[in-house]
Design an enzyme around this catalytic site. Structure first.
Site, PDB file in Angstrom:
ATOM      1  N   SER A  99       0.856  -1.192   0.000  1.00 29.04           N
ATOM      2  CA  SER A  99       0.000   0.000   0.000  1.00 29.04           C
ATOM      3  C   SER A  99       0.891   1.240   0.000  1.00 29.04           C
ATOM      4  O   SER A  99       2.046   1.172  -0.394  1.00 29.04           O
ATOM      5  CB  SER A  99      -0.952  -0.031   1.206  1.00 29.04           C
ATOM      6  OG  SER A  99      -1.952   0.943   1.066  1.00 29.04           O
ATOM      7  N   ASN A 100       0.355   2.370   0.408  1.00 34.51           N
ATOM      8  CA  ASN A 100       1.134   3.607   0.444  1.00 34.51           C
ATOM      9  C   ASN A 100       0.642   4.483   1.594  1.00 34.51           C
ATOM     10  O   ASN A 100      -0.267   4.081   2.339  1.00 34.51           O
ATOM     11  CB  ASN A 100       1.038   4.332  -0.907  1.00 34.51           C
ATOM     12  CG  ASN A 100      -0.395   4.664  -1.262  1.00 34.51           C
ATOM     13  OD1 ASN A 100      -1.054   5.436  -0.575  1.00 34.51           O
ATOM     14  ND2 ASN A 100      -0.909   4.054  -2.330  1.00 34.51           N
ATOM     15  N   ARG A 101       1.205   5.654   1.749  1.00 33.22           N
ATOM     16  CA  ARG A 101       0.981   6.463   2.954  1.00 33.22           C
ATOM     17  C   ARG A 101      -0.261   7.355   2.891  1.00 33.22           C
ATOM     18  O   ARG A 101      -0.494   8.150   3.798  1.00 33.22           O
ATOM     19  CB  ARG A 101       2.217   7.331   3.231  1.00 33.22           C
ATOM     20  CG  ARG A 101       3.433   6.505   3.643  1.00 33.22           C
ATOM     21  CD  ARG A 101       4.604   7.401   3.984  1.00 33.22           C
ATOM     22  NE  ARG A 101       4.292   8.302   5.077  1.00 33.22           N
ATOM     23  CZ  ARG A 101       4.916   9.451   5.313  1.00 33.22           C
ATOM     24  NH1 ARG A 101       5.878   9.841   4.501  1.00 33.22           N
ATOM     25  NH2 ARG A 101       4.569  10.201   6.332  1.00 33.22           N
ATOM     26  N   ALA A 157      -4.804   7.512  -4.058  1.00 36.08           N
ATOM     27  CA  ALA A 157      -3.421   7.102  -4.342  1.00 36.08           C
ATOM     28  C   ALA A 157      -3.484   5.606  -4.684  1.00 36.08           C
ATOM     29  O   ALA A 157      -3.325   4.743  -3.809  1.00 36.08           O
ATOM     30  CB  ALA A 157      -2.541   7.367  -3.126  1.00 36.08           C
TER      31      ALA A 157
END
Ligand code: CTP
Length: 208
Positions: free
Chosen positions: A21-23, A88
């Site tokens: 995943s991402n932030r 995102a």
């Protein structure tokens, strides 16, 4: 008028306990949903896994993966007049997702990935008279990359920001963005709350 907005990260499972995943926290996309609802839009919010309450009056569709987000956008797009892609989206997913927890000894040191679809590009043939708005989160001076994405994704507006600049980026309440339009116009906004950025964005929509 109907507005569709995506927000948050996507989560790409490796097995039932691990993921890529991402932030992203979803704050910017949720602020857009809230500002639009307050301005009288009928809002559908397609949200990745985030820890945020649904803004009042907003219809929320929860998804986890990029493929689920794409399916939700394809389903909801026909009813919308404006699509704001603030999510995102993870660009890659594991080639295979195991239904059982992988044992570390069985994993080796390599994870095979396959590309996820670009949601904006995939739904572009369905655009018609709709307005499409994108975001470009960059590290460093963002406008050159944002201008490329504006063109390549066929957008009517892109919101560029440097996620490493003071007061901008993930998990903070503020953002410093530049709006870029297809005719080359640029509007650099001062440091504002994400709520104020969202309000400015909603104000610009009738002019697109
Ligand atoms: N986006 C999308 N589908 C993807 C990736 C991104 O629809 N698979 C959208 C985002 O919601 C955003 C815009 O495209 O509105 C730009 O996203 P960004 O992550 O900045 O760019 P990428 O296209 O992923 O390009 P790069 O990784 O080269 O920066």
């Amino acid at each position: 008028m109907n507005l569709l907005v995506t927000a948050g990260p996507t989560r790409e499972p490796i097995d039932p306990v691990r993921f890529l995943s991402n932030r992203s926290t979803g704050k910017m996309g949720f602020a857009v949903a809230q500002a639009a609802a307050e301005a009288g839009w009928a809002v559908t919010l397609v949200a990745g896994p985030v820890a945020l309450p649904t803004p009042p009056g907003v219809r929320r569709v929860d998804v986890t993966t990029a493929l689920e987000m794409l399916a939700a956008v394809e389903r909801e797009l026909p009813a919308c007049d404006v699509f704001v892609s603030a999510a995102a989206v993870a660009d890659w997913r594991p080639e295979a997702s195991s239904p059982v927890k992988l044992k570390k000894a069985a994993m080796g040191g390599t994870l095979r990935l396959v590309p996820n679809p670009d949601i904006l590009k995939t739904v572009r043939p369905l655009k018609g008279a709709r307005r499409f708005v994108g975001f470009a989160a960059e590290t460093g001076e963002p406008t050159a990359e944002a201008a490329r994405k504006l063109r390549e994704k066929g957008l009517d507006l892109i919101v560029a920001n440097d996620v490493t600049a003071p007061g901008a980026g993930f998990a903070v309440e503020t953002n410093r963005v530049t709006f870029l339009f297809p005719d080359g116009r640029r509007e650099a906004l001062p440091l504002l709350s994400k709520r104020e950025v969202a309000q400015k964005l909603i104000e610009r929509l009738p002019c697109l």
